[in-house]
Design an enzyme around this catalytic site. Structure first.
Site, PDB file in Angstrom:
ATOM      1  N   GLN A 131     -13.977  35.411  25.655  1.00  0.00           N
ATOM      2  CA  GLN A 131     -12.678  34.762  25.851  1.00  0.00           C
ATOM      3  C   GLN A 131     -12.619  33.436  25.075  1.00  0.00           C
ATOM      4  OE1 GLN A 131     -10.366  35.012  29.610  1.00  0.00           O
ATOM      5  NE2 GLN A 131     -10.855  32.851  29.823  1.00  0.00           N
ATOM      6  N   GLU A 151      -6.128  13.224   2.272  1.00  0.00           N
ATOM      7  CA  GLU A 151      -7.221  12.798   3.159  1.00  0.00           C
ATOM      8  C   GLU A 151      -7.256  13.653   4.424  1.00  0.00           C
ATOM      9  OE1 GLU A 151      -7.289   8.092   1.828  1.00  0.00           O
ATOM     10  OE2 GLU A 151      -6.392   8.655   3.719  1.00  0.00           O
ATOM     11  N   LYS A 198     -10.668  32.624  21.174  1.00  0.00           N
ATOM     12  CA  LYS A 198      -9.272  32.476  20.752  1.00  0.00           C
ATOM     13  C   LYS A 198      -8.867  31.086  20.279  1.00  0.00           C
ATOM     14  CE  LYS A 198      -8.165  36.206  23.689  1.00  0.00           C
ATOM     15  NZ  LYS A 198      -9.550  36.078  24.215  1.00  0.00           N
ATOM     16  N   TYR A 257     -18.583  44.226  26.676  1.00  0.00           N
ATOM     17  CA  TYR A 257     -17.755  43.036  26.896  1.00  0.00           C
ATOM     18  C   TYR A 257     -18.472  42.008  27.766  1.00  0.00           C
ATOM     19  CZ  TYR A 257     -14.001  39.900  28.139  1.00  0.00           C
ATOM     20  OH  TYR A 257     -13.252  38.767  28.316  1.00  0.00           O
ATOM     21  N   LYS A 309       0.790  -1.228   0.000  1.00  0.00           N
ATOM     22  CA  LYS A 309       0.000   0.000   0.000  1.00  0.00           C
ATOM     23  C   LYS A 309       0.823   1.279   0.000  1.00  0.00           C
ATOM     24  CE  LYS A 309      -4.123   0.265   1.135  1.00  0.00           C
ATOM     25  NZ  LYS A 309      -5.260   0.673   0.319  1.00  0.00           N
TER      26      LYS A 309
HETATM   27  N1  ARG Z   1      -8.604  37.073  29.075  1.00  0.00           N
HETATM   28  C1  ARG Z   1      -9.677  37.950  28.730  1.00  0.00           C
HETATM   29  C2  ARG Z   1     -10.178  37.638  27.325  1.00  0.00           C
HETATM   30  O1  ARG Z   1      -9.494  36.970  26.623  1.00  0.00           O
HETATM   31  C3  ARG Z   1      -9.229  39.367  28.802  1.00  0.00           C
HETATM   32  C4  ARG Z   1     -10.352  40.348  28.998  1.00  0.00           C
HETATM   33  C5  ARG Z   1     -10.799  40.347  30.391  1.00  0.00           C
HETATM   34  N2  ARG Z   1     -11.719  41.404  30.612  1.00  0.00           N
HETATM   35  C6  ARG Z   1     -12.592  41.312  31.620  1.00  0.00           C
HETATM   36  N3  ARG Z   1     -13.432  42.293  31.750  1.00  0.00           N
HETATM   37  N4  ARG Z   1     -12.617  40.296  32.417  1.00  0.00           N
HETATM   38  O2  ARG Z   1     -11.246  38.028  26.944  1.00  0.00           O
END
Ligand code: ARG
Length: 462
Positions: A323, A291, A326, A318, A284
């Site tokens: 968080q 793939e 990421k 916010y 093979k």
């Molecule tokens: N580690 C946080 C993030 O990635 C940073 C921001 C934190 N801000 C807060 N108000 N707790 O979002």
């Protein structure tokens, strides 16, 4: 235990479980460069605006340069239990330079800090991926230049349809990846606005100069509205969408390469560098690389869906939910960049079996449409009548176990006396070269597309 630097009102030590859920340092440490860059720009602006003294600025700037060095040399390991990269760097800075370090966070919040770090990271990779896409397009062009005369069965429904050439097929992929390139570039342009100076959500009473930090960090200008800025993750969604779409293109190509390297097709041979063996079957050679590229498309889609879902229903401004933006982006970026590098190497090193491609064209009556077109053009038949007549010719060829391109003038005349004259037209190369309409497959049109694509690549590079 020392007091947590960002917890003025929290006296109890955090529970270990809270830390495990809350801390982002294990993954956002990837943003250390951006965080230090952003902080240096912020400190310089604070000094220019008279918000901190030149001495404090000098100390902070020198200290941040040292933190960067320590991280890159491994002396500062970013595993000391800090909550996130922002707190880790501020803590280390303050250990190095003392009280000046504590002034860095004036007129700033982690909300605009993370927004600027993450945006810088995303924009850098928008551009990086765009540049890898240009390299990949050049590899398709190299194959196209060599194979604008190599016949290949063009398919619809994975059934033989009309003859094309391999160069033309490569240009189809170059065109898809060009659209991807344009998406990454336009995302980088659209989002090139600085969040710095937005502070927590509403701006700051300190006399900050957002334009100077924007300029120092390479942004076009500051964002318009701070409330939006600290909770906006559209730039991240865009790179995730751009990557998902690009991976879909990579996956379609991978599927074709897998198919083309089977013994049934035998159109290409992937280099041994890009094949692996089987643990039991000694004969093979498996196409694991395409793939895997096809398989990795799944996680790129997942990362996009995941962030869209995180953002859905978030009130302004916010929220800690963001968080969760990421890890998916880091994963998609890593997947995209690696995939593009591997794919390019695979295209550069694959061996094309032109003979097998041309042989495959002699099955499936690829030139049948040409005969119908000829009846319309030369005999004035309505297309639908011509279509049915050619259907009869195909049935007759099948009875003789031949391809329509192999029928003699006499055999064609058996179906209809008018057809004999068209015999030569049924040659597959003629058929391919007959499709001379703009964007068509004819070798001359393929070469024209190669030149246009080369000029476009050139223009992007200059
Ligand atoms: N580690 C946080 C993030 O990635 C940073 C921001 C934190 N801000 C807060 N108000 N707790 O979002």
């Amino acid at each position: 235990m020392s007091k947590k630097i960002a917890s003025a009102r929290i006296s109890a030590e955090s529970s270990a479980l809270l830390k495990e859920l809350n801390d982002s340092l294990p993954f956002d440490k990837a943003l250390y460069r951006e965080d230090i860059r952003g902080s240096r720009a912020h400190a310089r602006m604070l000094m220019k605006q008279g918000i901190i003294s030149p001495e404090d600025f000098e100390a902070i700037d020198r200290g941040l340069a040292r933190v960067l060095e320590e991280i890159e040399s491994g002396a500062f390991t970013l595993d000391g239990g800090d909550e996130d990269i922002h707190m880790a760097i501020e803590r280390r800075l303050t250990e190095i330079v003392g009280d000046a370090g504590k002034r860095l966070h004036t007129a700033r919040s982690r909300n605009d800090q993370v927004a600027v770090d993450f945006r810088l990271y995303v924009l850098r990779h928008d551009r990086q991926i765009a540049s890898l896409l240009l390299d990949l397009i050049e590899s398709f062009l190299a194959v196209a230049r060599e194979h604008s005369e190599t016949l290949l069965p063009g398919m619809t429904h994975l059934q033989h349809a009309q003859p094309i050439n391999l160069g033309y097929h490569m240009l189809a992929y170059a065109s898809m990846f060009r659209r991807d390139y344009e998406r990454f570039v336009s995302s980088a342009e659209r989002n090139n606005l600085s969040p710095l100076g937005c502070a927590a959500l509403a701006g700051t009473p300190h006399p900050v100069d957002r334009r100077s930090t924007a300029e120092e960090l390479g942004f076009d200008e500051p964002t318009l509205n701070c409330l939006d800025t600290v909770s906006d993750r559209d730039f991240a969604l865009e790179i995730l969408f751009n990557i998902a779409t690009m991976m879909m293109h990579i996956s379609r190509l991978s599927e074709e390469l897998i198919l083309w390297s089977t013994s049934e097709f035998g159109f290409v041979r992937l280099s041994d560098k890009h094949a692996t063996g089987s643990s039991i079957m000694p004969q093979k050679k498996n196409p694991d690389i395409p793939e895997l590229l096809r398989g990795k498309t799944g996680r790129a889609y997942g990362n996009l869906m995941s962030l869209l879902t995180v953002m859905k229903g978030l009130p302004l401004a916010y929220n800690k939910d963001t968080q969760e933006d990421k890890e998916g982006v880091f994963d998609s970026v890593r997947t995209a960049e690696l995939s593009l590098r591997v794919l390019r190497e695979m295209i550069d090193e694959m061996e094309v079996n032109a003979e097998a491609m041309e042989r495959a064209c002699s099955r499936g009556h690829l030139s049948a449409t040409d005969l119908a077109d000829w009846l319309v053009r030369e005999q004035g038949l309505p297309f639908r009548d011509a279509y049915h007549l050619v259907g009869n010719a195909v049935n007759y060829a099948e009875e003789l176990d031949k391809d329509i391109s192999e029928l003699s003038a006499e055999e064609l005349s058996v179906v209809d006396e008018r057809l004999g004259e068209a015999c030569e037209l049924l040659d597959n190369r003629l058929s391919m070269n007959a499709r001379r309409s703009e964007g068509g497959t004819a070798t001359e049109r393929t070469r024209e597309q190669i030149v246009k694509m080369e000029e476009w690549v050139e223009a992007q590079r200059s």
